[in-house]
Scaffold this active site. Structure first.
Site, mmCIF file in Angstrom:
data_model
loop_
_atom_site.group_PDB
_atom_site.id
_atom_site.type_symbol
_atom_site.label_atom_id
_atom_site.label_comp_id
_atom_site.label_asym_id
_atom_site.label_seq_id
_atom_site.Cartn_x
_atom_site.Cartn_y
_atom_site.Cartn_z
ATOM 1 C CE LYS A 124 -2.076 1.924 3.551
ATOM 2 N NZ LYS A 124 -2.929 2.239 4.713
ATOM 3 C CG ASP A 142 -7.532 3.457 2.620
ATOM 4 O OD1 ASP A 142 -8.490 3.126 1.880
ATOM 5 O OD2 ASP A 142 -7.416 4.604 3.088
#
Length: 214
Positions: A124, A142
């Site tokens: 991420k 997320d």
């Protein structure tokens, strides 16, 4: 999990997002690729607002790996101790700075594999840096995107990798650069976890969420 929205519905979803905010931006303050990388790494299990408060005085004195090494782990701790897991994050940021100096000439690499090889940098974080600094259409999934994607049918998936793949495979390519920012901001301010603000939602008529709060 909602069903995947069809292509033309997805085009309309992102056409509306673009009309409302043509150039969405991340909310972490940064001045270069390195400060962006550090800010994103610090933001794990912390809010952007909290990270920005911590880095407001940090980045003016440590905006390169070399300066971060000069500051040292204890010096860094003094700036970030209001952030969750600050001890572990400080260790990782200093280790990261050492690797960047020794292996990359003090520059932040622009490949996902190289970024993920740095301490404290997962997929991420790497995707955020690739997207925000190098404008690569990487999708940083997320909790907000995971929730929005599965509620709405925009990018459903059983885990973050599946949601990332759903974005890459299904969202029209001309919207992919800004897709994750539109989805994050929508999840942060409209499609919130407990009481989604469906009445104020731009895409409420297109969304597959069965428990719309109208």
């Amino acid at each position: 999990m909602a069903r995947q929205l069809p292509y033309m519905t997805l085009r309309e979803v992102f056409r509306r997002f673009e009309a409302a905010s043509a150039h969405p931006e991340g909310e972490l303050h940064h001045s270069n690729a390195y400060t962006l990388l550090v800010a994103v790494a610090l933001s794990a299990q912390a809010t952007d607002v909290g990270v920005n408060k911590a880095t407001r005085d940090l980045f003016p004195i440590a905006d390169t790996p070399e300066k971060m090494l000069a500051l040292g782990e204890e010096g860094l701790v003094q700036h970030i101790k209001t952030i969750g897991l600050y001890r572990n994050k400080a260790k990782n940021v200093i280790k990261m700075a050492r690797i960047l100096v020794d292996d990359y000439g003090g520059e932040v690499p622009n490949s996902r594999a190289a970024l993920q090889g740095l301490p404290g940098v997962g997929r991420k974080t790497a995707n955020v840096v690739l997207n925000m600094w190098w404008h690569f259409p990487a999708q940083a999934v997320d909790t907000h995107i995971f929730r929005v994607g599965n509620r709405s049918g925009i990018c459903p998936g059983k885990d973050v990798v599946a949601v990332e793949r759903a974005i890459e495979d299904n969202i029209p390519v001309d919207f992919q650069l800004h897709a994750h920012h539109w989805l994050i901001l929508h999840g942060r301010y409209v499609c919130v976890a407990r009481k989604p603000k469906c009445a104020a939602c731009l895409i409420r008529d297109l969304c597959e969420f069965e428990e719309k709060n109208l």
